[in-house]
Design an enzyme around this catalytic site. Structure first.
Site, mmCIF file in Angstrom:
data_model
loop_
_atom_site.group_PDB
_atom_site.id
_atom_site.type_symbol
_atom_site.label_atom_id
_atom_site.label_comp_id
_atom_site.label_asym_id
_atom_site.label_seq_id
_atom_site.Cartn_x
_atom_site.Cartn_y
_atom_site.Cartn_z
ATOM 1 N N GLY A 1 63.169 70.249 74.496
ATOM 2 C CA GLY A 1 61.904 69.639 74.071
ATOM 3 C C GLY A 1 60.848 70.670 73.720
ATOM 4 C CB CYS A 2 59.594 73.632 75.501
ATOM 5 S SG CYS A 2 59.011 72.748 76.974
ATOM 6 C CB THR A 3 63.188 74.795 71.575
ATOM 7 O OG1 THR A 3 63.424 75.673 72.691
ATOM 8 C CG2 THR A 3 63.621 75.468 70.284
#
Length: 164
Positions: free
Chosen positions: A43-45
């Site tokens: 998700g953060c990527t």
């Protein structure tokens, strides 16, 4: 959590090159400040790459993009290099900025309760006042939502929008 109209707390955090960066370094500029849980997670990527892909739009809106997580400076350096991220990533291992902005919160996952970062984006005006808060930001749509809000705000006369 802070809300639109609140004064954005200043901070002094290390970037991927080991330099200290303060919110006050961007005085007079609009800052898109996004808090995220961890480098190199799915998700953060996706969220970071969405900000990267929309970076030219933020530049045209004269907005600086800054991401903050608890990851260390070396992790940020690898993350930014791997995904060619053109914006500042700051390390907040002591959660100073996270707590000041109210994004270090109790979270529930799979029936377990613990503390963690609530994925949140703040738009801070040139005067240091929070103009908009995007709570529970979705990794795939957050950058587009923020850029759309900035673009609409720029085009609107009066521009007194705020809210969460």
């Amino acid at each position: 959590m802070l809300k639109a109209g609140d004064k954005a707390p200043d901070f002094a955090l290390g970037d991927a090159q080991g330099r200290t960066v303060r919110l006050s370094d961007f005085a007079g500029r609009r800052v898109v400040l996004y808090f995220y849980p961890r480098d190199n997670t799915p998700g953060c990527t996706r969220q970071a790459c969405a900000f990267r892909d929309a970076f030219e739009g933020f530049r045209k809106a004269d907005a600086v993009v800054v991401g903050i997580s608890r990851d260390g400076e070396s992790s940020h350096k690898r993350f930014a290099g791997r995904y060619d991220l053109p914006f500042v990533l700051l390390s907040d291992p002591q959660r100073e900025a996270m707590e000041a902005y109210g994004v270090w919160q109790e979270k529930k996952l799979y029936g377990r309760t613990g503390m963690g970062v609530a994925r949140t984006t703040f738009v801070i005006g040139p005067d240091g006042t929070i103009e908009r808060v995007f709570e529970k930001a979705k990794p795939d749509t957050n950058a587009a939502e923020v850029l759309s809000w900035l673009t609409e705000r720029e085009g609107a006369s009066g521009g007194g929008e705020s809210g969460t």
